[in-house]
Every structure is written in structure tokens, then in C-alpha cells.
Write an enzyme that holds these catalytic residues in place. Structure first.
Site, PDB file in Angstrom:
ATOM      1  N   HIS A  37      -7.616  -9.963   8.201  1.00 20.84           N
ATOM      2  CA  HIS A  37      -6.403 -10.740   7.995  1.00 20.84           C
ATOM      3  C   HIS A  37      -5.314 -10.297   8.954  1.00 20.84           C
ATOM      4  O   HIS A  37      -5.368  -9.205   9.525  1.00 20.84           O
ATOM      5  CB  HIS A  37      -5.911 -10.602   6.548  1.00 20.84           C
ATOM      6  N   CYS A  91      -2.755   2.077  -6.598  1.00 19.40           N
ATOM      7  CA  CYS A  91      -2.782   2.640  -5.260  1.00 19.40           C
ATOM      8  C   CYS A  91      -1.514   2.215  -4.548  1.00 19.40           C
ATOM      9  O   CYS A  91      -0.834   1.293  -4.993  1.00 19.40           O
ATOM     10  CB  CYS A  91      -4.024   2.210  -4.483  1.00 19.40           C
TER      11      CYS A  91
END
Length: 766
Positions: free
Chosen positions: A682, A4
């Protein structure tokens, strides 16, 4: 092989899921991963030769040439996480790959109607999108190098003349300018060539590049002073790519097959495309150019504001294309007749696009990859010298958002310059002409440029933000998984979204989310990665290659460390276990606990005063201070704030509010809920002074928008300073992602009675 544009976590999640499932079904499997920390466990020729089938779970193009003659199944990367058992079953009846782009079950060699997937069950981005982004990624260096060299040469060696900014003939700076000009001349051919390459492979590269060259040389089709520009290059790229795909389908005698890709196809495609552009496409473009010029000539007596707005719209539309050149030549042509105000309108609009796009990357950094932000800085510099091509990479990557924003800002700048009667005595634009004394009405000139650039920047970030939210909503609603997981990782790497682009001949080209793109070089990881289960019913070769990252040396993982599918070796942490004794000291001064047990006998936690055992994992970034047995929050935003405040207890968080803001901004790009009741929010931010990882549980679960619909009960939060965000950020995610695919490990985390038990379980992450 899964891949990806930006993935980090799902690289290893997919690898673990496929490996676990294959072993449980009695199959032998080898999983190749090409994550941000390097290529690992690369499939050898012998591995491929002995495999019964190959699974390619990919959201980017990967090189399939080594799988000719094997059964190949092509799906999205998320399918490797969600439905590994189905994939292993389906690959056994998949069609044999014969080397053509359309071969292989689920292959998406041509775009789907939705633009998001092939038929293999996983949702891939369309080939058209990936091809466009591939061309943009290769074009960017030419734009930056060429533009900056031209800008520097004009700044140091240029001077204003009636013909524009000129450099003294035979001077050193003329040579520098010529080198930069070559970079600009190659820009559109490179864009076109690598769009074609991503669609039709190597035979399409030559026709794509030559087609792009023709597009930028209008004299070949009756346009003396203009050309089709970068939009023409995009057109020739797609035409060349799909023309080659069509020619490849022709049946030829066996003796002619070897020369087809290197002689016949390139020659036929190049000739056909070139003649088609010159005789069919070129004539209408020339007609548009001629009639636009006549139309503008009839408007010289109209309102200066209206004329300025129209010229600004045209200047900003195609940046070097026929519409842009029509407006520019119209303005420059009137200078000789004494009408310098029309050129003043053009001069104010010319720098708006690069300045606006560069400013946009500063206003909303999280919407752009690291490479895009670097390109934005270069665009700002080019804008100061009136080089509008600095905005082309942004326009090519996001035309629906960037071109309207450019046109709006250009129209505002042109209208303001027209209203104020700004005049420009040289056929050039940007602040540089004002600095060199060629502009009359300097204050209003700068006001027009600044306002136009701000309008462009604000409009761009608004449109891009809306587009990203809409994509995230569609992906979540469709439940496709592949794009959701990709979005969950965007912004995690050092560049965020970028997407990587493979080196020719190593791996096919990759397209990143929004723009971007670094080179991915297929490296070789250690370990055979193939564990024979009882019975060994079949062999399946699988490769996982989601993200750009540094290549590893043969037989090694990143940094020269051996890496096996079961673990990742990192600084100070061995895959086979970590001694928790007092002799091992992390960068925080604490011992590193490893294995299944934590021995704190010789260590003490300075924050606990020695009253409780000290246990640290992930190089000491996750400690007792950053663990909470039960979250109080019942919503995602509240949970992120609670986790940020937990991390602040370590003294490593300088600004809790900023950390929360960036973590939520990251969520707006795409959920970090990875499924399996896991969420990993994150942020890369200087709101933290050192890397810190927190962990908390939620008994009832929190709706995190996870791709599988599960509520998040295990929440990890990672915060890393910008300067340390590269390999360390990726390594932490890689370690977590692998281990969290172990259902028994998740159960131990859920069932741990207190912090000490949680830390013992987390000590297994290595």
C-alpha cells in the site's frame, strides 16, 4: 486484549482468528478491538466479571486495572493471529492478575535482555523503549507550542542587544514570550513524568515530573547557569518509574493499602529521587560543567577550525544540557572581552540541529510518522530563530541516530564559521541574529548553517534507514511475528507509525514505531461480540487494541454506525448485505455489489462498454479493471509494478513510477506480507488522484517475507491520495483484514475461474 503501536490489518486479523478458534473449540468469546477506525465491542464490567480468562496480545501498554482478580495471559499481538488455539489453552492456567505491573503470564513489566519481548510467547517491545516513546509523545506539544511562541515573539518584538535578542519590557510580545517560556520549562518535566508513568503507573507520575523539574534547575545542585537538560530528564523518568515499581513490592498492612498509591508511594519516591539527584547525580554534573569550561578556556589559542568543530560538537550534543551550556556560555562570555568569533562559531552551530532534523523529515518522509513530520516543520521554524530545543523530540526518540548526526552537522557548521572568521555580537544563534545585523560575515555564516543542516539531515536519514532495515531483518529472521506485523502496518495510518498514547485513566501509554504518537481514547463499540458455541465450555474475554484512532460513541462504531465483530459498516455499505441493484450508486458512478452475488443487471461498466457485468467492492475502489486472475511477476518488486500498472488502467494513477517507488519504500520499512498467503502492499501518495484497490493472484506464490514464511498468492494493492488517506485508507484495510482471515473465503478466491467469479467472491467484503 491485543494492542500494538501502529497496527491496522492485524487488529482485525487477530480478532477474527481468536473468535473463529474459540467457537471451533466450543468456547464463548468476546473480542474487543481498538483499531484506527475506533474502539469496537468494548468489554463491559459484566463481560469481564463472567470471563474465565483474559488474553492480552499487545505490543503496547494497555490498562489492565479492570482485569484484577482474573486469569490474564499477556503476549504479542501476532500471537493472536499465529497461535490462537495455544493462547486459549494457556489462558485457562494463567496466573491471576493482582494489579501489579508484573502480574499475568508473559507480562513484561521489566525489560528483557533483548529488549523485544516478555515470556508470553509473543515478542513485545521492551518497557524501556515504550516508556521513552511515551514521554516523547507527551513532550512534543510543549516543544512545539513553547518554541513557536518564543520564535514569533522574537521575530516580531525582538531586537539585538549586547545581552542577546531582547523584547521591550512590558510589551505584548514579552507576554507572548513568557507564555512560550513556560511551555519550555514544562517540556522536560513532562518527558520525565510520562516516562515514569509508563513504567510505574500513576504513583510514578509526580516523582517523575518533579525529578524532571530538578534536572532542569541546576541551581538546586550547584549549577548557576546550566542544568542536566533533557538527558537528565530521561534519567529521572526511568529512576522514578522503577523506584515506584520497587516500592510497590513492599508488603504493607491491609489498612495501609488504600493510601499507598496516592500518598505513601508518591511522597517516598519523590523525596528519595529528589535528594538522590541533588546530592548524588547533581555534583558530578556540576563538576563536568566546571571542568569543561576550564578546558575550553585553554583552547582559545588553538586553530579556529578545531575550536569551531569542538564547540559545534558540544552545542549539538545535549541541546540545553551541561555540555551545550558550557559551550554557549564560553562563547557569550568572550563577547565582552572583544572576541566575537567564538560566539560566531556557536551561533552557526545552534540552528543546525532543528533545521537538520526538520529537513530530514522532508527528505525521507516515509521514515517518519505524520506527527513527526509536523514536528519537523515546527523544528524548521524554530531553527530559523536559534531555538535548538526543536530537535529534542527527535533526539529523545532516536538518540543513537539523531545525536551523532546532530554533532556531525554542528561540528561542520562550527568549523566553517571558525575558518571564515564569522563573528556574532550577541549571545544568540540562528539566522535571526544575522537578519537583525548582529553577525559579521553574513554570507559565510549562512553557508556554514546550510551545510551543517544538510550534513545533519543526510546523516540522520542514513542512520535511521539503516536502523529500520536492521530491525526489519532481525524481526524477520527471528520470526517473532509481532514486530513484523507492526512494521507491515507502519505508514498505513494517517500518521504512519505513530503510535498512539492513551489518555491517562483510560488506557496505559502506547509507543509507536519511531516516534510518535497520538492519543488513543478507548471508545465503546456495538454488539456483544460473544457468540456461544455448542457446549459453551468457557468464556474468554479478549480485547484487540492495536492502533490510535478516533473514539466511538457508546454502543457505536466510528461515525456513529453500529459495528459488530462480524462486519464493519461504512458509508453506503451495510454489514448485513448490499443491494447490487441499479439504484445504488458509488462515488465512481457504479453500482455497489454486495452479499454473495453480484447483480449487474441495471449497471454497466463504462470501461467495458457494457459487454461484461459490472461488479465493484470496497465502495467501488476495486473494480473489474483492477482485478487480474494471474500475475506474470515472480518477485515482489515486479509484482508491485504490475499491480501499479493494473491500477493505472482506471485513469486514477497520475505517476506509476512514483506509486511503485513509495510502495517499495513502504516495503523497506517492513514487509506487507501478512501471512496466510496474503500480501497487502500500500501507499499514500498524490501519485493517485483517487483511492484505488487492485487484486491479483499468483499460482506459484511470491516471496513477500511474510511472518509465517508462506508465499503470497493473494495480493491486494491499496493506493490512496494523501488528502484522503485517513479514515478511508484504514477502513479498506479493516474490511480486507477481517474477511481474509476466513479460510473458506480465501479458498473461494483461489478457486475462482475468471474475473466474474473473483468479483462475486470479493463482493462478500463489506
Amino acid at each position: 486484549m491485543t494492542a500494538c503501536p501502529t497496527g491496522i490489518a492485524h487488529t482485525y486479523m487477530a480478532a477474527e482468528k481468536l473468535a473463529q478458534t474459540a467457537r471451533s473449540l466450543g468456547h464463548e468469546i468476546k473480542v474487543e478491538t481498538q483499531g484506527s477506525i475506533g474502539a469496537e465491542n468494548v468489554l463491559s464490567d459484566n463481560d469481564v466479571r463472567g470471563a474465565d480468562g483474559v488474553i492480552i496480545a499487545a505490543d503496547k501498554d494497555v490498562d489492565r486495572s479492570r482485569f484484577v482478580g482474573k486469569k490474564v495471559l499477556v503476549v504479542g499481538v501476532a500471537e493472536g493471529i499465529r497461535h490462537p488455539e495455544q493462547l486459549i489453552e494457556r489462558v485457562q492456567s494463567a496466573p491471576v492478575y493482582g494489579g501489579e505491573p508484573g502480574d499475568g503470564a508473559g507480562s513484561s513489566a521489566v525489560p528483557t535482555s533483548t529488549g523485544t519481548g516478555g515470556s508470553g510467547g509473543g515478542k513485545e517491545r521492551s518497557v524501556a523503549y515504550k516508556a521513552l516513546m511515551n514521554g516523547v509523545s507527551y513532550m512534543i506539544p510543549f516543544v512545539v507550542v513553547g518554541g513557536l511562541l518564543i520564535a514569533i515573539s522574537l521575530a516580531v518584538g525582538g531586537h539585538a542587544t549586547p545581552e542577546g535578542l531582547k523584547i521591550a519590557p512590558g510589551s505584548f510580545w514579552e507576554d507572548v514570550n513568557n507564555i512560550g517560556t513556560i511551555g519550555f520549562q514544562l517540556m522536560v518535566p513532562i518527558l520525565s513524568g510520562y516516562i515514569a508513568y509508563a513504567i510505574g503507573d500513576r504513583p510514578a507520575l509526580v516523582p517523575g515530573m518533579i525529578g524532571g523539574w530538578i534536572a532542569t534547575h541546576g541551581e538546586l545542585y550547584g549549577m548557576k547557569d546550566a542544568s542536566a537538560g533533557f538527558i537528565g530528564g530521561i534519567v529521572t523518568g526511568f529512576l522514578a518509574g522503577y523506584l515506584v515499581v520497587w516500592i510497590k513490592k513492599a508488603k504493607v498492612p491491609r489498612f495501609a493499602q488504600p493510601i499507598m498509591p496516592i500518598i505513601v508511594i508518591p511522597i517516598v519516591a519523590t523525596t528519595a529521587l529528589g535528594l538522590f539527584f541533588i546530592y548524588v547525580l547533581g555534583k558530578p554534573i556540576s563538576w563536568v560543567f566546571t571542568h569543561l569550561t576550564g578546558w575550553l578556556s585553554g583552547m582559545t589559542g588553538t586553530s579556529a577550525i578545531v575550536l569551531g568543530a569542538i564547540l559545534g560538537l558540544m552545542i549539538a550534543f545535549d541541546m540545553g544540557g551541561p555540555v551545550n551550556k558550557t559551550a554557549f556560555l564560553f562563547g557569550s562570555g568572550l563577547i565582552a572581552s572583544g572576541n566575537q568569533t567564538v560566539m560566531g562559531m556557536c551561533a552557526a552551530a545552534i540552528p543546525v540541529m532543528p533545521l537538520g532534523q526538520g529537513l530530514a523529515t522532508l527528505i525521507r518522509r516515509h521514515l517518519y510518522s505524520e506527527q513527526e513530520r509536523e514536528t519537523g516543520m515546527a523544528a524548521l521554524f524554530m531553527g530559523l530563530f536559534g531555538i535548538s530545543e526543536g530537535a529534542i523530540p527527535f533526539a529523545a526518540a532516536r538518540p543513537a541516530q539523531v545525536i551523532p548526526a546532530n554533532m556531525l552537522g554542528g561540528a561542520v557548521a562550527g568549523a566553517l564559521a571558525g575558518m571564515a572568521g564569522v563573528a556574532d555580537a550577541v549571545p544568540h544563534g540562528g539566522p535571526i541574529v544575522a537578519v537583525l545585523g548582529a553577525v559579521d560575515g553574513v554570507p559565510m555564516f549562512f553557508v556554514a548553517v546550510v551545510i551543517g543542516a544538510v550534513v545533519t539531515a543526510l546523516t540522520t536519514v542514513a542512520l535511521v534507514d539503516v536502523a529500520e532495515r536492521r530491525k526489519s531483518g532481525v524481526r524477520a529472521g527471528a520470526g517473532s511475528g509481532a514486530e513484523v506485523v507492526a512494521a507491515a502496518d507502519a505508514g498505513v495510518t494517517a500518521d504512519g507509525v505513530s503510535s498512539g498514547v492513551a489518555e491517562p485513566g483510560v488506557a496505559e501509554h502506547v509507543v509507536a514505531e519511531p516516534l510518535v504518537a497520538e492519543h488513543v481514547v478507548a471508545g465503546v463499540g456495538a454488539g456483544d461480540g460473544a457468540e456461544a458455541a455448542a457446549g459453551g465450555a468457557s468464556r474468554t474475554a479478549v480485547a484487540v487494541a492495536p492502533v490510535p484512532g478516533p473514539a466511538a460513541a457508546p454502543g457505536q462504531g466510528p461515525g456513529g454506525k453500529a459495528v459488530d465483530i462480524g462486519g464493519v459498516e461504512s458509508d453506503g455499505v451495510e454489514t448485513d448485505g448490499v443491494d447490487g441493484g441499479g439504484n445504488d450508486v458509488s462515488r465512481d458512478g457504479h453500482g455497489v455489489a454486495g452479499g454473495n452475488n453480484v447483480d449487474g443487471g441495471n449497471n454497466s461498466d463504462s470501461d467495458s462498454g457494457g459487454s461484461t457485468p459490472s461488479a465493484e467492492v470496497l465502495s467501488g475502489y476495486l473494480t473489474e479493471q483492477t482485478v487480474k486472475t494471474q500475475l506474470d511477476a515472480d518477485g515482489k518488486e515486479a509484482a508491485i509494478r504490475e499491480m501499479a500498472e493494473l491500477a493505472a488502467g482506471t485513469g486514477k494513477v497520475a505517476d506509476v513510477d512514483e506509486l511503485v517507488r513509495l510502495a517499495l519504500a513502504r516495503e523497506a520499512q517492513g514487509t506487507t506480507g501478512l501471512g496466510e498467503e496474503i500480501a497487502i502492499p500500500h501507499a499514500k501518495t498524490d501519485a493517485v488522484t483517487a483511492p484505488v484497490v487492485g487484486f491479483a493472484r499468483s499460482a506459484d506464490g511470491i516471496d513477500w517475507g511474510s511472518l509465517d514464511g508462506t508465499l503470497a498468492k493473494l495480493v491486494f494493492m491499496i493506493a490512496v491520495p494523501e488528502a484522503a488517506a485517513g479514515d478511508e485508507h484504514l477502513r479498506i484495510l479493516a474490511l480486507l483484514s477481517r474477511k481474509l482471515m476466513d479460510a473458506d473465503f480465501r479458498a473461494r478466491l483461489q478457486g475462482a475461474e475468471d474475473k466474474a467469479a473473483i468479483l462475486r467472491a470479493l463482493g462478500e467484503i463489506r
